[in-house]
Design a protein around this motif. Sequence first.
Motif: not given
Lengths: 113, 114
Positions: A9-10, A33, A35, A37, A40, A42-43, A88, A90, A103-107
């Motif tokens: 996650r980090y 995919y 992305y 980001q 905040s 847009a991705p 970030m 994604l 559908y996205f993961g938590p990044g």
Amino acid sequence: DAMVIQNPRYQVTQFGKPVTLSCSQTLNHNVMYWYQQKSSQAPKLLFHYYDKDFNNEADTPDNFQSRRPNTSFCFLDIRSPGLGDAAMYLCATSTSSGVNTQYFGPGTRLTVL
Amino acid sequence: GNSVTQMEGPVTLSEEAFLTINCTYTATGYPSLFWYVQYPGEGLQLLLKATKADDKGSNKGFEATYRKETTSFHLEKGSVQVSDSAVYFCALSEGYSSASKIIFGSGTRLSIRP
């Protein structure tokens, strides 16, 4: 529950030190995919895999690479991270049939020191 | 080309207020429309979607109606809660082609005061 998982996650890396981010999915979607980001915004799509076919966006720097060894996993490799690559990242998945709902993961939050 | 325009934030409301976040789009053909929500430090979550004109998407008290005549997909909620504080992205997907791109708006940050 079916989901998109991102690890770690980090992530902290040093300037110029290669780093790999991972994504896995239990949705059995054939499209994945990556992305980027920032702050905040847009991705921004970097690339995607349609099954094993890799599709790079025209403005994605060569510094960014990806691998998809099987349906469930996809990796983002940053060969020589610069300070501007802190962001970030994604991962998202979709199926190629019907409406393209992603559908996205938590990044993964990447810090470059 | 296709594009999505949404109202600029931040939007600050008191708890139980009525929410509208405007979204308009430009597209050739018949796109599908989405609202995604992003809570602090998290990825994007699909909030709702609509795939054809006059469809209404709804989830968690949020609603949006696909208006082809005004090319709009405004997000509404009758009574917001502090837990709704997040960034909201309006998006469109270009038709039914496989792996078609999603085009995002710039995002609207929503803050709800207790």
